[in-house]
Design an enzyme around this catalytic site. Structure first.
Site, short mmCIF file in Angstrom:
data_model
loop_
_atom_site.label_atom_id
_atom_site.label_comp_id
_atom_site.label_asym_id
_atom_site.label_seq_id
_atom_site.Cartn_x
_atom_site.Cartn_y
_atom_site.Cartn_z
N THR A 18 29.84 82.83 16.71
CA THR A 18 28.32 83.09 16.13
C THR A 18 27.48 83.10 17.33
O THR A 18 26.32 83.84 17.17
CB THR A 18 27.79 81.89 15.40
OG1 THR A 18 28.86 81.44 14.48
CG2 THR A 18 26.61 82.07 14.64
N SER A 116 26.32 74.38 23.47
CA SER A 116 25.24 73.94 22.67
C SER A 116 25.33 72.65 22.14
O SER A 116 25.49 71.63 23.06
CB SER A 116 25.01 74.91 21.44
OG SER A 116 23.90 74.63 20.68
N HIS A 117 25.58 72.32 20.87
CA HIS A 117 25.54 70.99 20.59
C HIS A 117 27.25 70.43 20.37
O HIS A 117 27.51 69.38 20.05
CB HIS A 117 25.20 71.06 18.87
CG HIS A 117 26.16 71.97 18.23
ND1 HIS A 117 25.77 73.38 18.18
CD2 HIS A 117 27.10 72.12 17.21
CE1 HIS A 117 26.82 74.06 17.47
NE2 HIS A 117 27.57 73.25 16.90
N LYS A 129 27.05 82.78 27.15
CA LYS A 129 26.41 83.72 26.29
C LYS A 129 25.46 84.72 27.07
O LYS A 129 24.82 84.18 28.03
CB LYS A 129 25.68 83.29 25.08
CG LYS A 129 24.75 82.12 25.34
CD LYS A 129 24.19 81.41 23.98
CE LYS A 129 23.28 80.21 24.35
NZ LYS A 129 22.91 79.60 23.32
N ASP A 280 19.26 69.34 21.12
CA ASP A 280 20.81 69.45 21.29
C ASP A 280 20.94 69.59 22.58
O ASP A 280 20.24 69.74 23.80
CB ASP A 280 21.57 70.19 20.15
CG ASP A 280 21.08 72.00 20.75
OD1 ASP A 280 20.12 72.15 21.27
OD2 ASP A 280 22.08 72.82 20.46
N ASP A 282 21.58 72.26 24.67
CA ASP A 282 20.94 73.36 25.24
C ASP A 282 19.34 73.34 24.68
O ASP A 282 18.74 74.29 25.01
CB ASP A 282 21.77 74.64 25.08
CG ASP A 282 21.81 75.32 23.64
OD1 ASP A 282 21.68 74.34 22.84
OD2 ASP A 282 21.79 76.23 23.62
N ASP A 284 18.00 73.91 22.07
CA ASP A 284 17.39 75.08 21.02
C ASP A 284 16.99 74.29 19.65
O ASP A 284 16.70 74.90 18.76
CB ASP A 284 18.17 76.23 21.26
CG ASP A 284 19.41 76.15 20.77
OD1 ASP A 284 20.04 75.09 20.68
OD2 ASP A 284 20.21 77.25 20.88
N ARG A 285 18.04 73.27 19.47
CA ARG A 285 17.71 72.67 18.20
C ARG A 285 16.77 71.42 18.21
O ARG A 285 16.53 70.94 19.08
CB ARG A 285 19.15 72.32 17.76
CG ARG A 285 20.30 73.26 17.64
CD ARG A 285 21.55 72.51 16.92
NE ARG A 285 22.36 73.49 16.58
CZ ARG A 285 23.42 73.68 15.89
NH1 ARG A 285 23.51 72.55 15.29
NH2 ARG A 285 24.28 74.60 15.46
N THR A 347 23.84 83.87 9.26
CA THR A 347 23.43 82.83 9.96
C THR A 347 23.74 83.40 11.74
O THR A 347 24.49 84.16 11.91
CB THR A 347 24.85 81.96 9.78
OG1 THR A 347 24.68 81.46 8.55
CG2 THR A 347 24.99 80.74 10.89
N GLU A 366 16.82 78.06 10.63
CA GLU A 366 17.94 77.92 10.11
C GLU A 366 18.03 76.34 9.52
O GLU A 366 17.54 75.50 10.25
CB GLU A 366 19.14 78.10 11.05
CG GLU A 366 19.25 79.58 11.42
CD GLU A 366 20.48 79.86 12.38
OE1 GLU A 366 21.38 80.25 11.60
OE2 GLU A 366 20.73 79.55 13.52
N GLU A 367 19.11 76.32 8.69
CA GLU A 367 19.30 74.82 8.09
C GLU A 367 19.99 74.03 9.24
O GLU A 367 19.94 72.79 8.98
CB GLU A 367 20.14 74.93 6.97
CG GLU A 367 21.54 75.67 6.88
CD GLU A 367 22.62 75.05 8.16
OE1 GLU A 367 22.73 73.85 7.68
OE2 GLU A 367 23.06 76.04 8.63
N SER A 368 20.57 74.69 10.26
CA SER A 368 21.08 73.91 11.25
C SER A 368 20.23 73.38 12.45
O SER A 368 20.62 73.33 13.58
CB SER A 368 22.31 74.80 11.86
OG SER A 368 21.71 76.02 12.43
N LYS A 379 16.00 79.97 19.18
CA LYS A 379 15.46 78.98 18.70
C LYS A 379 14.79 77.93 19.83
O LYS A 379 15.46 77.74 20.82
CB LYS A 379 16.25 78.19 17.69
CG LYS A 379 17.76 77.92 17.99
CD LYS A 379 18.62 77.31 16.77
CE LYS A 379 19.84 76.91 17.29
NZ LYS A 379 20.71 78.28 17.34
C1 VG1 Z 1 26.11 76.92 13.86
C2 VG1 Z 1 25.13 76.90 13.07
C3 VG1 Z 1 24.07 78.26 13.11
C4 VG1 Z 1 23.86 78.42 14.56
C5 VG1 Z 1 24.76 78.32 15.45
C6 VG1 Z 1 24.38 78.28 16.92
O1 VG1 Z 1 26.93 78.22 13.55
O2 VG1 Z 1 25.36 77.01 11.66
O3 VG1 Z 1 22.99 78.05 12.10
O4 VG1 Z 1 22.86 79.61 14.77
O5 VG1 Z 1 25.53 77.19 15.34
O6 VG1 Z 1 23.55 77.31 17.29
P1 VG1 Z 1 28.36 78.05 12.76
O7 VG1 Z 1 28.78 79.38 12.98
O8 VG1 Z 1 29.11 77.05 13.49
O9 VG1 Z 1 27.97 77.75 11.30
V1 VG1 Z 1 23.51 76.49 18.75
O10 VG1 Z 1 22.49 75.58 18.88
O11 VG1 Z 1 24.79 75.72 18.61
O12 VG1 Z 1 23.98 77.85 19.82
CO CO Z 2 22.06 74.69 20.66
#
Ligand code: VG1
Ligand code: CO
Length: 546
Positions: A18, A116-117, A129, A280, A282, A284-285, A347, A366-368, A379
């Site tokens: 993703t 990220s998270h 990335k 989170d 990085d 962005d969340r 997503t 996004e919901e995340s 984000k």
């Molecule tokens: C998850 C989230 C998605 C988000 C992605 C990257 O992806 O659901 O909404 O864009 O992480 O976020 P997945 O494919 O695991 O559902 V970040 O802050 O982790 O780069």
């Molecule tokens: Co992130």
């Protein structure tokens, strides 16, 4: 100094997910692994030509392996003939800050080192990335082409120059390439200053308003400290867990009620501050909390949309809004009432890029726990916190009152995501395949007492460039518009994660305080039966619910 050409063995099936390439640190530590990806990326970007005239932005979230990866990439950029690399001091740049630097400095692109998270440390995850010249995640076309190249690469080029000192700002040279170690916060802060009413937020803090910002020992800390405590005058100690650690203190830097449970406890307890926030790995969340109140990310997007014009940066109104498909329809309802266009994308932030570039949307989310706008192409966690602070300051309403206002007017979208983690990949694939096979026969059926109106596998045609992304998640929608969405995560590094997204709209205000999981129980049962979750995974309940 000289440039070496090293023989390498290609990747084996390491397709980016993703959001870039994410793997265990130990995978990235294998000889040539990172180099393969970077060489394939440079080849894809520049063909056979040297990258002269190009500026690259480089930084990461400070997790374990960040520093060594920065040095490797600097040496490869020098070998590739880049004119200049802007690297964050200490190798640090949050994801939204990288986007801001690319845009403000007119760079050709940037490399972000982050998972990220996902947890960090020697046994944790690492990631890389590429963001393009608009500051946003590389489109799928590029990441797929890079992946293809990694499979046939036979060598890469790297300088044998000494490491660059990263801890002080300043200018360096390597093989004729300029390297500038920059303040990681300055460009980012300048962008926020243009958007928000800093004076109003300063007055809010001066009046005694209390915020607790949990940076989760990740890269958001330095940004929040500089802006919230430094510029906006919040008392010292407002930002906690603020120093970026290589292993995030051994925790999961994911701002949701499960992993930021300490913050939730602080906001629910006696003497709670007025507002809570977290970001989170990085940065962005974001997660937003009021006193004794948790804001769902989907509701957050709806609130920001409803009140955007109260904030200087959005005073002229919104061109449109966008949400990822599994995100709740709360923002759709607000947008419809305002006469603002609302887009539904797959997503992942990369799908918002074209809409933002084309000026078709202003806010997206996004919901995340991801929210953002056209100010950058990622984000942006702290941006969301500043937006909420600005709204609280100018409306005089609390976080909870702002959310309840939207519920009152548009009803409440009861919403939850259930994650089933660590499923053996073949079992998760079998579950999804079986579900997809049944899709065409589901309309009109009654399952677990629920009447299914329609079901499909979400396919998205980009309104700007016409590109099509298929199989983006199975949607099952009931006659009352309730829905269940199923998809597999594209960011995990161990086995597969099944995500089940549940949503039911509740127009009746007397029922808005029902516990969410209780309100969604019939949908949970439907999801379990439809997908045979327990039969396929052996799991009787999800491992994480947000
Ligand atoms: C998850 C989230 C998605 C988000 C992605 C990257 O992806 O659901 O909404 O864009 O992480 O976020 P997945 O494919 O695991 O559902 V970040 O802050 O982790 O780069
Ligand atoms: Co992130």
């Amino acid at each position: 100094m000289s440039i070496q050409t090293l023989t390498t063995t290609p990747f084996d099936g390491q397709k980016p997910g993703t959001s870039g390439l994410r793997k265990k640190v130990t995978v990235f530590q294998q000889p040539h692994y990172l180099e393969n990806f970077v060489q394939a990326l440079f080849d894809e970007l520049h063909g056979d030509a040297p990258a002269s005239g190009h500026t690259l932005v480089l930084g990461g979230d400070g997790r374990f392996h960040n520093r060594s990866a920065v040095q490797t990439i600097l040496k490869m950029a020098a070998a590739r003939g880049y004119s200049q690399v802007l690297v964050g001091q200490g190798g640090i740049l949050s994801t939204p800050a990288t986007s801001a630097v690319i845009r403000r400095r007119g760079a050709s692109g940037g490399i972000i080192l982050s998972a990220s998270h996902n947890p960090g440390g020697p046994d944790g995850d690492f990631g890389i990335k590429y963001n393009a010249t608009n500051g946003g995640p590389a489109p799928e076309k590029l990441t797929e082409a890079v992946f293809e190249r990694t499979r046939s690469l036979s060598s890469y080029r790297i300088s044998d120059a000494a490491d660059i000192p990263l801890d002080t700002q300043g200018a360096h040279q390597m093989e004729g390439m300029g390297i500038e170690v920059i303040d990681p916060v300055a460009d980012y802060a300048a962008v926020q200053r243009e958007l928000f009413d800093f004076d109003a937020i300063r007055r809010l803090f001066a009046s005694g308003f209390r915020l607790r910002y949990d940076a989760m020992w990740a890269v958001g800390g330095p940004y929040a400290k500089a802006i919230i405590e430094g510029e906006l005058g919040a008392p010292a100690g407002t930002v906690v867990n603020a120093e970026p650690k290589e292993d995030f203190g051994g925790l999961h830097p994911d701002p949701n009620p499960v992993y930021a449970d300490d913050l939730v406890a602080q906001l629910m307890g006696a003497g709670a501050p007025d507002m809570g926030a977290a970001s989170d790995g990085d940065a962005d969340r974001n997660m937003i909390l009021g006193r004794g109140f948790i804001v769902s990310p989907s509701d957050s997007l709806a609130v920001l949309t409803a009140h955007a014009q109260r904030v200087p940066g959005y005073r002229r109104g919104l061109a449109g809004v966008a949400r990822s498909m599994p995100t709740s329809t709360a923002v759709d309802r607000v947008a419809r009432a305002m006469g603002v266009a609302c887009f539904e994308t797959p997503t992942g932030w990369k799908f918002f890029g074209n809409l933002l570039d084309a000026g078709q949307v202003t806010l997206c989310g996004e919901e995340s726990y991801g929210t953002g706008s056209d100010h950058v192409r990622e984000k942006d966690g702290l941006w969301a916190v500043l937006f909420w602070l600005n709204l609280v300051a100018v409306t005089g309403q609390s976080v909870e009152e702002l959310v309840r206002g939207v519920w009152r007017e548009h009803g409440r979208c009861m919403y939850s995501r259930h994650d089933y983690e660590g499923i053996p990949t073949e079992r998760a694939d079998a579950l999804m395949a079986e579900l997809r096979n049944r899709l065409s026969s589901l309309a009109g059926q009654t399952v677990a007492g629920q009447h299914i109106a329609w079901a499909d596998d979400f396919s998205y045609t980009d309104p700007v460039d016409g590109s099509v992304s298929q199989r983006q998640g199975v949607r099952v929608v009931l006659e009352d518009s309730s829905r269940v969405v199923f998809r597999l995560s594209g960011t995990g590094t161990e086995g597969a994660t099944l995500r089940v997204y549940l949503e039911r709209h509740e127009p009746d205000a007397t029922r808005h305080d029902l516990p969410v999981q209780q309100a969604l129980a019939p949908l949970v049962q439907l999801a379990g039966e439809l997908a045979g979750i327990e039969r396929h995974t052996g799991m009787g309940s999800p491992s994480v619910m947000t």
